[in-house]
Enzyme design. Structure first.
Site, short mmCIF file in Angstrom:
data_model
loop_
_atom_site.label_atom_id
_atom_site.label_comp_id
_atom_site.label_asym_id
_atom_site.label_seq_id
_atom_site.Cartn_x
_atom_site.Cartn_y
_atom_site.Cartn_z
N LYS A 1 15.05 0.06 8.11
CA LYS A 1 14.91 -1.16 7.29
C LYS A 1 16.20 -1.39 6.51
O LYS A 1 16.64 -0.51 5.76
CB LYS A 1 13.72 -1.01 6.34
CG LYS A 1 13.45 -2.28 5.53
CD LYS A 1 12.08 -2.22 4.89
CE LYS A 1 11.78 -3.46 4.07
NZ LYS A 1 10.45 -3.43 3.49
N ASP B 1 0.87 -1.18 0.00
CA ASP B 1 0.00 0.00 0.00
C ASP B 1 0.91 1.24 0.00
O ASP B 1 1.03 1.93 0.99
CB ASP B 1 -0.92 -0.03 1.23
CG ASP B 1 -1.97 1.07 1.19
OD1 ASP B 1 -2.07 1.75 0.14
OD2 ASP B 1 -2.69 1.25 2.18
N ASN C 1 13.72 3.90 5.43
CA ASN C 1 14.09 2.89 4.44
C ASN C 1 15.37 3.32 3.72
O ASN C 1 15.34 4.23 2.90
CB ASN C 1 12.94 2.71 3.44
CG ASN C 1 13.30 1.72 2.34
OD1 ASN C 1 14.30 1.02 2.42
ND2 ASN C 1 12.47 1.67 1.30
N PHE D 1 10.53 3.74 -6.14
CA PHE D 1 9.78 4.69 -5.29
C PHE D 1 8.78 5.52 -6.09
O PHE D 1 8.83 6.75 -6.08
CB PHE D 1 10.75 5.63 -4.55
CG PHE D 1 11.48 5.02 -3.39
CD1 PHE D 1 11.07 3.83 -2.82
CD2 PHE D 1 12.58 5.66 -2.86
CE1 PHE D 1 11.75 3.27 -1.74
CE2 PHE D 1 13.28 5.12 -1.77
CZ PHE D 1 12.86 3.93 -1.22
N ASN E 1 16.52 0.16 -5.72
CA ASN E 1 16.11 0.82 -6.97
C ASN E 1 16.27 2.33 -6.97
O ASN E 1 15.84 3.00 -7.90
CB ASN E 1 14.64 0.45 -7.28
CG ASN E 1 14.48 -1.05 -7.43
OD1 ASN E 1 15.25 -1.68 -8.13
ND2 ASN E 1 13.49 -1.61 -6.75
N THR E 2 16.85 2.89 -5.91
CA THR E 2 17.15 4.33 -5.88
C THR E 2 18.67 4.47 -5.77
O THR E 2 19.24 4.06 -4.75
CB THR E 2 16.44 5.02 -4.70
OG1 THR E 2 15.03 4.91 -4.91
CG2 THR E 2 16.82 6.48 -4.58
N SER F 1 16.26 0.17 -0.27
CA SER F 1 15.71 -0.19 -1.58
C SER F 1 16.84 -0.20 -2.59
O SER F 1 17.65 0.72 -2.64
CB SER F 1 14.66 0.83 -2.01
OG SER F 1 14.38 0.64 -3.38
N ASN G 1 14.85 -5.82 3.31
CA ASN G 1 14.31 -5.41 2.01
C ASN G 1 14.62 -6.50 0.96
O ASN G 1 15.09 -7.58 1.31
CB ASN G 1 14.95 -4.07 1.62
CG ASN G 1 13.96 -3.19 0.88
OD1 ASN G 1 13.29 -3.65 -0.05
ND2 ASN G 1 13.84 -1.94 1.29
N ASN H 1 11.16 -6.57 -8.60
CA ASN H 1 10.58 -5.25 -8.89
C ASN H 1 11.67 -4.20 -8.96
O ASN H 1 12.69 -4.29 -8.29
CB ASN H 1 9.51 -4.89 -7.85
CG ASN H 1 10.07 -4.11 -6.68
OD1 ASN H 1 10.22 -2.87 -6.74
ND2 ASN H 1 10.42 -4.81 -5.60
N ARG H 2 11.40 -3.21 -9.83
CA ARG H 2 12.26 -2.03 -9.88
C ARG H 2 11.37 -0.78 -9.99
O ARG H 2 11.52 0.04 -10.89
CB ARG H 2 13.28 -2.11 -11.03
CG ARG H 2 12.72 -2.43 -12.39
CD ARG H 2 13.77 -2.23 -13.50
NE ARG H 2 13.25 -2.55 -14.81
CZ ARG H 2 13.34 -3.74 -15.40
NH1 ARG H 2 13.94 -4.75 -14.81
NH2 ARG H 2 12.82 -3.91 -16.62
C1 FMN Z 1 6.56 -5.05 -5.65
C2 FMN Z 1 7.31 -4.72 -4.38
C3 FMN Z 1 7.46 -3.40 -4.00
C4 FMN Z 1 8.14 -3.08 -2.82
N1 FMN Z 1 8.25 -1.77 -2.43
C5 FMN Z 1 8.84 -1.46 -1.24
C6 FMN Z 1 8.90 -0.13 -0.78
O1 FMN Z 1 8.40 0.80 -1.40
N2 FMN Z 1 9.54 0.11 0.40
C7 FMN Z 1 10.10 -0.90 1.15
O2 FMN Z 1 10.65 -0.62 2.23
N3 FMN Z 1 10.03 -2.18 0.74
C8 FMN Z 1 9.42 -2.48 -0.43
N4 FMN Z 1 9.35 -3.80 -0.84
C9 FMN Z 1 10.03 -4.85 -0.02
C10 FMN Z 1 9.05 -5.57 0.92
O3 FMN Z 1 8.54 -4.69 1.88
C11 FMN Z 1 9.76 -6.74 1.63
O4 FMN Z 1 10.79 -6.21 2.43
C12 FMN Z 1 10.37 -7.76 0.67
O5 FMN Z 1 9.53 -7.94 -0.44
C13 FMN Z 1 10.60 -9.12 1.33
O6 FMN Z 1 9.39 -9.71 1.76
P1 FMN Z 1 8.59 -10.83 0.90
O7 FMN Z 1 9.58 -11.87 0.47
O8 FMN Z 1 7.53 -11.33 1.81
O9 FMN Z 1 8.02 -10.11 -0.28
C14 FMN Z 1 8.69 -4.12 -2.02
C15 FMN Z 1 8.51 -5.46 -2.40
C16 FMN Z 1 7.83 -5.77 -3.57
C17 FMN Z 1 7.64 -7.22 -3.95
#
Ligand code: FMN
Length: 392
Positions: free
Chosen positions: A256, A92, A215, A142, A220-221, A218, A285, A138-139
């Site tokens: 994180k 979300d 955070n 943000f 991707n930044t 990530s 992450n 994913n990439r």
């Molecule tokens: C599509 C996608 C988008 C994500 N975007 C963010 C993000 O905006 N900020 C963040 O801290 N982590 C982001 N994450 C990382 C997740 O919060 C989580 O740390 C990571 O996916 C590992 O958990 P999982 O294996 O249950 O997915 C994203 C993960 C996915 C799959």
């Protein structure tokens, strides 16, 4: 012949009724074996995700069992959680579906990452499913609505609830129990003052949050992960903690981190976090590593990898960081109650999911809670808090 046609018509007519009933009921096997694969065949990952957010924002969730378990209720960071399972950041991103996620049975919801100014993120396509590997890459980079739009949404939600009953959204959003809200902060791609990006986030969004996430992980930044270095991290966290002390509700501050860290990196992080007096850690992450076991053709896509392969990596990180002095949220590759339990025994006080929800659908929330409760029962724990770090 007409009898045959009648029977066929009756049968065909019954199919949508059956599918509608199973969807509404929230049957675990129906979702994981039929509905989610069908959705994945029809929609791209990003479109399917936007659809899910829309439905959740309208409060349209499967009925499910949504049982409450006394053993799962716990107190961490001074907050009471009805259960330790949360939805991870990135699901979300724009704080649009908090109430719907709460109704799914999560014990806490983390929104974001939210950047100061709105930004589009990277070009599409930017999310890829690798179903054989139980992985997503994913990439997004943000993509964010920005602080102001998120604040307006959280403000509206707070006003819709009975704000006199409590200091934040905590305990006010839903009718089914307590919910804790986390707000995950990121930085703008073009920003030159990263400290201000995060401290502004605390000033603008902190009053709605039970906890704030810095955070710095990530992939991707560009340059973001370098903020995990000892001095950068200590300075950043000290500034953020100072700003939060000025807020009336004083949300907890969590950092994180990435899974791609050496033992030295982790030691530096532990030192910086303790020095700057943050309240906790999220491990972890997505990873930039590509396990050799991957088979799907998307395996070489650029970006952060999430899902099953993270499970083991996270356990190792938790074992390294535990017994630490800070509570940890364990996230990565949790698919069932056993995965959740293993993370808790390795040192996580709370857990989150994202990728498994993409493949298994909403009934997974109830399934993980039920299985975790059974495992605690089997090992004679009266409460989930007793199992935290039990493997050490
Ligand atoms: C599509 C996608 C988008 C994500 N975007 C963010 C993000 O905006 N900020 C963040 O801290 N982590 C982001 N994450 C990382 C997740 O919060 C989580 O740390 C990571 O996916 C590992 O958990 P999982 O294996 O249950 O997915 C994203 C993960 C996915 C799959």
């Amino acid at each position: 012949m007409s009898k045959l046609r009648e029977t066929a018509a009756l049968f065909l007519g019954a199919i949508p009724v059956f599918l509608g009933y199973e969807t509404w009921k929230g049957d675990e096997k129906f979702y994981s074996n039929i509905l989610m694969p069908a959705i994945h065949n029809c929609f791209s990952p990003e479109t399917a995700h936007n659809l899910a957010i829309k439905l959740l924002s309208l409060g349209l969730v499967p009925k499910g069992k949504n049982e409450q378990y006394d053993k799962l209720s716990c107190k961490v960071f001074g907050q009471t959680f009805s259960n330790p399972l949360g939805i991870a950041a990135g699901f979300d991103k724009h704080a649009e579906a908090i109430d719907g996620l709460n109704k799914l049975g999560f014990g806490f919801v983390e929104v974001g990452s939210i950047t100061p100014l709105p930004q589009e993120g990277n070009a599409k396509p930017r999310v890829f499913r690798l179903p054989e590997d139980k992985v997503v890459i994913n990439r997004y980079g943000f993509n964010s609505c920005g602080h102001d739009a998120a604040a307006a949404r959280l403000d509206k939600l707070t006003k819709e609830c009975n704000i006199n009953r409590c200091k934040t959204l905590f305990n006010t959003v839903s009718g089914i129990g307590t919910i804790v809200l986390g707000v995950n902060l990121g930085k703008n791609k073009e920003s030159t003052d990263f400290t201000k990006d995060y401290t502004d986030g605390v000033t603008k969004l902190g009053k709605y949050a039970d906890y704030i996430v810095i955070n710095v992980s990530s992939p991707n930044t560009p340059g973001l992960r370098s903020l995990q270095g000892r001095q950068n991290l200590q300075d950043l966290c000290t500034n953020v903690v100072t700003v939060k002390e000025g807020l009336p509700n004083k949300p907890s501050i969590l950092v994180k981190i990435a899974p791609d860290l050496t033992e030295d990196d982790k030691q530096d992080i532990a030192y910086a976090l303790l020095q700057s007096k943050v309240d906790g850690l999220i491990v972890s992450n997505t990873t930039v590593a590509r396990p050799s076991t991957l088979v799907n053709s998307h395996k070489s896509e650029r970006g952060g990898l999430s899902g099953k392969p993270l499970c083991e990596i996270i356990i190792n990180s938790l074992s390294f960081l535990f017994p630490g002095k800070l509570p940890i949220i364990g996230v990565g590759g949790i698919w069932n109650g056993k995965d959740a339990y293993d993370k808790i025994k390795a040192g996580a006080s709370l857990i989150q999911i994202y990728t498994s929800l993409i493949y298994e659908g909403p009934p997974l929330v109830g399934k993980i809670k039920r299985e975790l409760n059974q495992l605690l029962e089997k090992d004679g724990f009266t409460n989930v808090a007793e199992a935290v770090g039990a493997d050490h």
